[in-house]
Design an enzyme around this catalytic site. Structure first.
Site, PDB file in Angstrom:
ATOM      1  N   HIS A 195      -9.350  18.350   2.430  1.00 34.24           N
ATOM      2  CA  HIS A 195     -10.265  18.361   1.287  1.00 34.24           C
ATOM      3  C   HIS A 195      -9.783  19.315   0.200  1.00 34.24           C
ATOM      4  CE1 HIS A 195     -13.184  15.702   2.830  1.00 34.24           C
ATOM      5  NE2 HIS A 195     -13.689  16.494   3.745  1.00 34.24           N
ATOM      6  N   ARG A 302      -9.375   1.790   0.139  1.00 34.71           N
ATOM      7  CA  ARG A 302      -9.638   2.075   1.548  1.00 34.71           C
ATOM      8  C   ARG A 302     -11.092   1.716   1.865  1.00 34.71           C
ATOM      9  NH1 ARG A 302      -7.125   6.904  -0.345  1.00 34.71           N
ATOM     10  NH2 ARG A 302      -4.984   7.149   0.407  1.00 34.71           N
ATOM     11  N   GLU A 439       4.511  -0.372   7.054  1.00 37.27           N
ATOM     12  CA  GLU A 439       4.352   1.064   7.304  1.00 37.27           C
ATOM     13  C   GLU A 439       4.839   1.496   8.681  1.00 37.27           C
ATOM     14  OE1 GLU A 439       0.176   2.045   7.003  1.00 37.27           O
ATOM     15  OE2 GLU A 439      -0.398   0.012   7.559  1.00 37.27           O
ATOM     16  N   ASN A 462       3.361   7.013   4.035  1.00 42.71           N
ATOM     17  CA  ASN A 462       2.846   8.064   4.916  1.00 42.71           C
ATOM     18  C   ASN A 462       3.152   7.747   6.372  1.00 42.71           C
ATOM     19  OD1 ASN A 462       1.836   8.925   2.507  1.00 42.71           O
ATOM     20  ND2 ASN A 462      -0.310   8.641   3.019  1.00 42.71           N
ATOM     21  N   ASP A 463       2.766   6.562   6.816  1.00 43.77           N
ATOM     22  CA  ASP A 463       3.018   6.186   8.207  1.00 43.77           C
ATOM     23  C   ASP A 463       4.475   5.798   8.434  1.00 43.77           C
ATOM     24  OD1 ASP A 463       0.692   6.676   9.572  1.00 43.77           O
ATOM     25  OD2 ASP A 463      -0.204   4.741   9.126  1.00 43.77           O
ATOM     26  N   CYS A 510       2.240   2.353  -1.912  1.00 49.03           N
ATOM     27  CA  CYS A 510       0.929   2.999  -2.060  1.00 49.03           C
ATOM     28  C   CYS A 510       0.813   4.304  -1.283  1.00 49.03           C
ATOM     29  CB  CYS A 510      -0.194   2.051  -1.642  1.00 49.03           C
ATOM     30  SG  CYS A 510      -0.110   1.515   0.074  1.00 49.03           S
TER      31      CYS A 510
END
Length: 578
Positions: A195, A302, A439, A462-463, A510
């Site tokens: 966060h 998402r 991914e 990311n993955d 993305c």
């Protein structure tokens, strides 16, 4: 003497800040098991409810004092926590424990907290796993109220030009401190998807996270320099160092003003090639920031938030309402909806009550695997997305594809859903584009096969990086190995781009890599023409695109890919692109 410490830099439009340190001392609360006499049970229940109301009132006060014009993605953090305070998992379950086991309120809440955190820890998706922070922060507010009777706030009302040093910060803390003049944060905990990181980017605040023992090493009142680009915190800087960073601050202010002046200029390269810049969003309210930063649409919506902090999945109609809100908010721009990408939460992943927890969530039942195993969970979402497609440019994107069999099974379910909607007389776009996320390495290697059966591809870096390098970037002991420039990662990206180009279908990226201006020119040179990122990164990326010459970047990228095995990739990258 200048003292330096290192952590995870959060790059924003304001990458450097200089100010006086303010140590916000908030250590973890020590909650010990404690029972109460039976005659005190109802009084303990009332004490818990009072603490719940205190925490709720504090968050509402923060929400009410948000400056006019604050982006919705910032206020949504507070709204999420307010909703969690009303959720029975937090507001009612501890009361049941108090009544049935005679637990003290603090211990009942802590037991419930432990159960919820365990669920989030079992999730594989790094983004979703960090949502355990929501549980920690909300429970923490109630615990503070239980122990003190009021929300704890040690910070003075005026912290103009100060840099807060803390163990950790809640979203409410960050917004409150920003309103009091704080210009940067240094925390001992937190990662690139926490966060604190997300809000720092949204608010344009310099931050360095994961600085171990920062509260012990740094002193209140001393001059600090926070370099969010390099991930460095400097204490008691020399005159020469101070002057260097003051010049950087002047330069970054000029840069920010320039970006705002060029807000309405199109993302067109110097040789005339249009590049699509899209936004990644989580809530329909994020459309405000998307439009404010002139995105060409949404490349990743998402949908997991619809399923979280509740005991039953959202209905088809609830999902449809959410998707239509985003469709109408975009005023005709494209909206790419990613189907459910929850991780290894066994209460969702498996309808069998005897289903064992996953031993390795990173390789377990998640995303499209979960959806295909649980069609009762998946089909309402397919229906809602298809119905929303009748109202605008909706595209459906399938996460974590690993083999053609998964794709074919998904397409068959989609066709079945279309036939059902037709029989019911419900409108939908029969030719709605369907794409897949690349991914995991297996999907990148088989990208040509996927490209022949899909309308578009999107690379989730990311993955892809995590699975290629066997590195969890949220794990502080190994995240230094998380390297977007690793030759194997770049080869997989290049293979995927070539597969899409050969099939004549669009391809985008993305992941976090797409929103990092450091990599924009390399990605353009490798052939990408669509990039999707968090809205705050759009301005800087647009500027990089407008300064780019694609023929030159193509030559540089080819040289980089050919030579990246001969010397360290970071060194070669710096030589060719800077």
């Amino acid at each position: 003497m200048t003292f330096s410490s290192h952590g995870i830099g959060i790059s924003t439009t304001r990458q450097v800040a200089i100010g006086a340190a303010f140590l916000l001392q908030r250590g973890p609360l020590d909650i010990a098991p404690r029972l109460i006499p039976e005659e005190m049970v109802e009084a303990e229940v009332e004490r818990f409810r009072k603490a719940l109301n205190t925490a709720r009132d504090r968050l509402r006060a923060v929400r009410q004092h948000l400056p006019t014009g604050t982006a919705e993605d910032i206020s949504s953090f507070i709204d999420t926590h307010l909703l969690m305070l009303d959720d029975s998992a937090i507001s009612q379950a501890p009361i049941e424990l108090i009544r049935t086991h005679q637990y003290a309120a603090e211990w009942a809440l802590q037991r419930r907290r432990n159960e919820l955190v365990r669920v989030f820890d079992e999730m594989d998706d790094p983004y979703l796993r960090t949502r355990r922070d929501d549980v920690e922060h909300v429970v923490g507010q109630i615990q503070i109220a239980l122990q003190q009777g009021t929300g704890r706030d040690e910070a003075p009302s005026d912290l103009t030009n100060h840099i807060v040093v803390a163990r950790d910060l809640t979203p409410a803390d960050i917004i409150m401190l920003k309103n009091r003049g704080v210009i940067a944060f240094v925390t001992e905990y937190g990662g690139p998807l926490s966060h604190t990181a997300i809000l720092a980017r949204s608010l344009g605040i310099a931050a360095v996270l994961g600085v171990h023992h920062a509260s012990q090493l740094l002193r209140s009142g001393e001059t600090l320099i926070v370099d969010g680009e390099a991930g460095v915190v400097l204490a008691d800087p020399t005159r020469e160092i101070l002057q260097h960073y003051q010049q950087r601050i002047i330069a970054q202010a000029a840069r920010e003003a320039e970006l705002r002046r060029n807000l309405d200029l199109p993302a067109i390269t110097r040789d005339g090639q249009r590049i699509l810049l899209l936004a990644n969003i989580e809530l329909p309210e994020d459309i405000t920031a998307t439009l404010a930063n002139r995105a060409d649409g949404v490349g990743l919506f998402r949908t997991e938030f619809l399923y979280m902090n509740r005991t039953t999945p959202p209905s088809e109609e609830e999902q449809l309402e959410t998707y239509l809100s985003a469709v109408h908010g975009l005023n005709g721009a494209p909206l790419t909806i990613r189907t459910l990408d929850l991780g290894a939460d066994k209460t969702i992943e498996c309808s069998d009550p005897n289903c064992p927890p996953s031993n390795n969530p990173a390789l377990g039942l998640r995303a499209i695997r979960l959806c295909l195993k649980e069609p009762d969970l998946f089909l309402p979402q397919l229906r809602a997305i298809l119905r929303a497609s009748a109202e605008g440019q909706v595209r459906l994107m399938i996460p974590m594809l690993s083999c053609i069999a998964e794709l074919q099974e998904t397409l068959a379910l989609l066709e079945q859903t279309k036939q059902e909607l037709s029989r019911e007389g419900l409108r939908f776009n029969a030719t709605m584009p369907v794409g897949g996320m690349i991914e995991i390495p297996a999907a990148a290697i088989a990208a040509a096969s996927f490209a022949r059966q899909l309308d578009f591809l999107s690379i989730g870096t990311n993955d892809l990086i995590q699975y290629t390098l066997a590195v969890d970037r949220m794990d502080e002991s190994v995240n230094y190995l998380f390297d977007p420039l690793h030759p194997s990662v770049l080869q997989l990206i290049q293979m995927t781009i070539h597969a899409a180009n050969n099939a004549g279908i669009p391809i985008s990226m993305c992941g976090e890599m797409a929103g990092d201006p450091l990599f924009t020119q390399l990605l353009l040179g490798m052939g990408l023409r669509e990039l999707s990122m968090q809205p705050g990164a759009l301005l800087e990326t647009r500027q990089v695109v407008r300064a780019s010459d694609l023929p030159r970047l193509t030559r540089q990228a080819q040289a980089f890919l050919q030579q990246m095995h001969s010397k360290p990739a970071a060194t070669l990258f710096a030589e060719l692109f800077h």
